[in-house]
Scaffold this motif. Structure first.
Motif, PDB file in Angstrom:
ATOM      1  N   ALA A 132       0.825  -1.378   0.055  1.00 42.90           N
ATOM      2  CA  ALA A 132       0.075  -0.018   0.219  1.00 42.90           C
ATOM      3  C   ALA A 132       0.632   1.448  -0.095  1.00 42.90           C
ATOM      4  N   GLN A 133       2.065   1.238   0.668  1.00 44.55           N
ATOM      5  CA  GLN A 133       2.865   2.353   0.886  1.00 44.55           C
ATOM      6  C   GLN A 133       3.326   2.836  -0.491  1.00 44.55           C
ATOM      7  N   VAL A 134       3.467   1.778  -1.493  1.00 45.96           N
ATOM      8  CA  VAL A 134       4.195   2.461  -2.684  1.00 45.96           C
ATOM      9  C   VAL A 134       3.234   2.683  -3.875  1.00 45.96           C
ATOM     10  N   VAL A 135       2.027   2.897  -3.319  1.00 45.36           N
ATOM     11  CA  VAL A 135       0.786   3.004  -4.570  1.00 45.36           C
ATOM     12  C   VAL A 135       0.916   4.668  -4.371  1.00 45.36           C
ATOM     13  N   PRO A 136       1.129   5.196  -5.729  1.00 45.58           N
ATOM     14  CA  PRO A 136       1.096   6.607  -5.976  1.00 45.58           C
ATOM     15  C   PRO A 136      -0.170   7.198  -5.401  1.00 45.58           C
ATOM     16  N   HIS A 137      -0.225   8.138  -4.592  1.00 43.99           N
ATOM     17  CA  HIS A 137      -1.336   8.904  -4.347  1.00 43.99           C
ATOM     18  C   HIS A 137      -2.385   8.109  -3.829  1.00 43.99           C
ATOM     19  N   HIS A 138      -2.311   7.081  -2.778  1.00 42.15           N
ATOM     20  CA  HIS A 138      -3.034   6.117  -2.329  1.00 42.15           C
ATOM     21  C   HIS A 138      -4.552   6.839  -2.069  1.00 42.15           C
ATOM     22  N   PRO A 139      -5.509   6.157  -2.621  1.00 41.96           N
ATOM     23  CA  PRO A 139      -6.976   6.585  -2.543  1.00 41.96           C
ATOM     24  C   PRO A 139      -7.474   6.493  -1.024  1.00 41.96           C
ATOM     25  N   HIS A 140      -6.697   6.021  -0.179  1.00 41.33           N
ATOM     26  CA  HIS A 140      -7.342   5.791   1.161  1.00 41.33           C
ATOM     27  C   HIS A 140      -5.928   5.750   2.134  1.00 41.33           C
ATOM     28  N   ALA A 141      -5.286   6.918   2.088  1.00 42.62           N
ATOM     29  CA  ALA A 141      -4.140   7.022   2.713  1.00 42.62           C
ATOM     30  C   ALA A 141      -4.288   6.921   4.255  1.00 42.62           C
ATOM     31  N   GLU A 142      -5.447   7.451   4.926  1.00 39.20           N
ATOM     32  CA  GLU A 142      -5.780   7.258   6.197  1.00 39.20           C
ATOM     33  C   GLU A 142      -5.841   5.919   6.868  1.00 39.20           C
ATOM     34  N   ALA A 143      -6.410   5.173   6.110  1.00 41.49           N
ATOM     35  CA  ALA A 143      -6.503   3.538   6.263  1.00 41.49           C
ATOM     36  C   ALA A 143      -4.946   3.105   6.178  1.00 41.49           C
ATOM     37  N   VAL A 144      -4.168   3.369   5.256  1.00 44.53           N
ATOM     38  CA  VAL A 144      -2.873   2.971   5.326  1.00 44.53           C
ATOM     39  C   VAL A 144      -2.287   3.314   6.706  1.00 44.53           C
ATOM     40  N   ALA A 145      -2.262   4.578   7.025  1.00 46.63           N
ATOM     41  CA  ALA A 145      -1.487   5.159   8.332  1.00 46.63           C
ATOM     42  C   ALA A 145      -2.338   4.285   9.359  1.00 46.63           C
ATOM     43  N   GLN A 146      -3.667   4.048   9.479  1.00 45.71           N
ATOM     44  CA  GLN A 146      -3.907   3.302  10.709  1.00 45.71           C
ATOM     45  C   GLN A 146      -3.322   1.824  10.670  1.00 45.71           C
ATOM     46  N   LEU A 147      -3.143   1.218   9.520  1.00 48.69           N
ATOM     47  CA  LEU A 147      -2.838   0.093   9.601  1.00 48.69           C
ATOM     48  C   LEU A 147      -0.987   0.062   9.895  1.00 48.69           C
ATOM     49  N   ARG A 148      -0.358   1.222   9.400  1.00 53.40           N
ATOM     50  CA  ARG A 148       0.969   1.237   9.984  1.00 53.40           C
ATOM     51  C   ARG A 148       0.970   1.472  11.558  1.00 53.40           C
ATOM     52  N   GLU A 149       0.119   2.116  12.175  1.00 52.82           N
ATOM     53  CA  GLU A 149       0.149   2.687  13.585  1.00 52.82           C
ATOM     54  C   GLU A 149      -0.193   1.274  14.445  1.00 52.82           C
ATOM     55  N   ALA A 150      -0.968   0.456  13.788  1.00 47.03           N
ATOM     56  CA  ALA A 150      -1.276  -0.959  14.456  1.00 47.03           C
ATOM     57  C   ALA A 150      -0.240  -1.754  14.443  1.00 47.03           C
ATOM     58  N   LEU A 151       0.490  -1.635  13.564  1.00 45.50           N
ATOM     59  CA  LEU A 151       1.636  -2.559  13.180  1.00 45.50           C
ATOM     60  C   LEU A 151       2.750  -2.013  14.204  1.00 45.50           C
ATOM     61  N   VAL A 152       3.152  -0.796  14.367  1.00 43.76           N
ATOM     62  CA  VAL A 152       4.108  -0.251  15.162  1.00 43.76           C
ATOM     63  C   VAL A 152       3.621  -0.604  16.661  1.00 43.76           C
ATOM     64  N   ASN A 153       2.228  -0.554  17.023  1.00 45.63           N
ATOM     65  CA  ASN A 153       2.118  -0.870  18.450  1.00 45.63           C
ATOM     66  C   ASN A 153       2.012  -2.195  18.561  1.00 45.63           C
ATOM     67  N   ALA A 154       2.162  -3.020  17.791  1.00 43.55           N
ATOM     68  CA  ALA A 154       2.358  -4.441  17.765  1.00 43.55           C
ATOM     69  C   ALA A 154       3.874  -4.858  17.898  1.00 43.55           C
ATOM     70  N   GLY A 155       4.572  -3.937  17.847  1.00 45.73           N
ATOM     71  CA  GLY A 155       6.221  -4.238  17.812  1.00 45.73           C
ATOM     72  C   GLY A 155       6.874  -4.263  16.761  1.00 45.73           C
ATOM     73  N   GLU A 156       6.083  -3.992  15.468  1.00 42.91           N
ATOM     74  CA  GLU A 156       6.629  -4.268  14.149  1.00 42.91           C
ATOM     75  C   GLU A 156       7.361  -2.670  13.915  1.00 42.91           C
ATOM     76  N   VAL A 157       8.524  -2.259  14.680  1.00 42.93           N
ATOM     77  CA  VAL A 157       9.133  -1.044  14.491  1.00 42.93           C
ATOM     78  C   VAL A 157       9.413  -0.668  12.933  1.00 42.93           C
ATOM     79  N   ASP A 158       9.715  -1.682  12.101  1.00 40.95           N
ATOM     80  CA  ASP A 158      10.102  -1.306  10.762  1.00 40.95           C
ATOM     81  C   ASP A 158       8.956  -0.713   9.908  1.00 40.95           C
ATOM     82  N   ALA A 159       7.749  -0.859  10.514  1.00 36.33           N
ATOM     83  CA  ALA A 159       6.551  -0.321   9.764  1.00 36.33           C
ATOM     84  C   ALA A 159       6.666   1.253   9.753  1.00 36.33           C
ATOM     85  N   ALA A 160       7.438   1.590  10.811  1.00 32.69           N
ATOM     86  CA  ALA A 160       7.490   3.166  11.072  1.00 32.69           C
ATOM     87  C   ALA A 160       8.320   3.925  10.046  1.00 32.69           C
TER      88      ALA A 160
END
Length: 307
Positions: free
Chosen positions: A274-302
């Motif tokens: 999702a992060q490499v999709v140019p001008h992603h149409p649902h950027a907020e949903a991508v950001a929420q997934l990134r935050e969930a992964l970081v909170n789960a300990g996936e620091v590389d997602a940040a």
């Protein structure tokens, strides 16, 4: 009685008279109830008038003692027409999480016709209102999914010795029935936990445009069982908002601590795509997934994606 029952042939009157005498005098005896229970479906086919005459004894579920109908629910072959003749409330009260018998009959009937017992939303709400209700609803949804997966269904039903699941792919009608029941479950205002068993619908051949929004809504309500397949299915749709939100729910609200581990690889893959999709149409949903992964300990997602 088996010797007297032939497909399409009525039972002789003298046989019915003898059965009627036994039933009238001994229907509450466990052995009699069990014997009639194993033949209740045959009687329903070959002697419907006999069933009607003995409605007080045959299709009755007595919580205080054995009855032929109760024996049939525990050990008889599934027959949606016969099931519909029983008192619905009494049937639903017999559904217990992780137990066979009644759940197999209900799953068989609802997979054939989601309205077999009336409005499916009302049926599920009635189950949920009983003892252990949320787990019972979850179990029913799980068994409905397993019935349409022969490799799972054979393992499930062999100990119960009831109607085996079909050894073939699910039909379009069966998948449509499951979808109708799932949609009803999502509108029935069920308590938390009731939709966990719907996680197994990810293993069915439901098309993604149908499955994704239902799975996302169900996961927002209750963390699903067996989430790995759901996460994988979501991972191949990096521009779909339902897929992104579903993955976020699976990471942020796992059904069990160990289930997070099962979904992380697919969730990471989805985020990367999702992060490499140019001008992603649902950027907020991508950001929420990134935050969930970081909170789960996936620091590389940040880290910012490169592509």
């Amino acid at each position: 009685m088996n010797a007297a029952v032939r497909p399409g042939a009525p039972l002789p009157g003298n046989v019915l008279d003898t059965l009627g005498t036994i039933l009238t005098t001994r229907s509450d005896a466990p052995a009699v109830a069990a014997a009639f229970g194993t033949q209740l479906m045959a009687l329903n086919i070959c002697a419907p008038d006999f069933i009607a005459r003995h409605r007080a004894a045959l299709p009755t579920l007595n919580p205080d003692g054995p009855t032929p109908a109760a024996a049939w629910l525990e050990a008889g072959r599934a027959d949606p027409e016969l099931l519909a003749q029983l008192d619905r409330t009494a049937v639903l009260r017999r559904l217990r999480p992780d137990a066979g018998g009644t759940v197999e009959h209900l799953a068989h009937a609802l997979t054939a016709d989601p309205h077999a017992l009336g409005d499916p939303a009302e049926v599920l709400a009635e189950i949920a209102a009983g003892p252990g209700g949320p787990d019972a609803v979850s179990w029913l949804l799980q068994v409905m999914a397993w019935r349409l997966q022969p490799h799972r269904g054979n393992l499930l039903f062999q100990p119960f010795r009831l109607t085996p699941p079909p050894a073939r792919p699910a039909t379009d009608d069966e998948l449509a029935a499951v979808t109708t029941v799932w949609q009803a479950a999502l509108t029935a205002d069920l308590p938390p936990g009731a939709l966990a068993g719907a996680g197994y619908f990810a293993d069915l051949a439901l098309d993604d445009p149908t499955w994704l929004p239902l799975a996302r809504t169900a996961a927002a309500h209750t963390p699903p069982h067996a989430p790995a397949t759901a996460a994988w299915r979501a991972s191949i749709h990096p521009t779909d908002p339902d897929a992104l939100q579903l993955a976020t729910h699976l990471v942020a609200r796992p059904a069990a601590r160990w289930s997070t581990r099962d979904v992380l690889p697919s969730a990471r893959a989805l985020l990367q795509a999702a992060q490499v999709v140019p001008h992603h149409p649902h950027a907020e949903a991508v950001a929420q997934l990134r935050e969930a992964l970081v909170n789960a300990g996936e620091v590389d997602a940040a880290r910012p994606a490169t592509g």
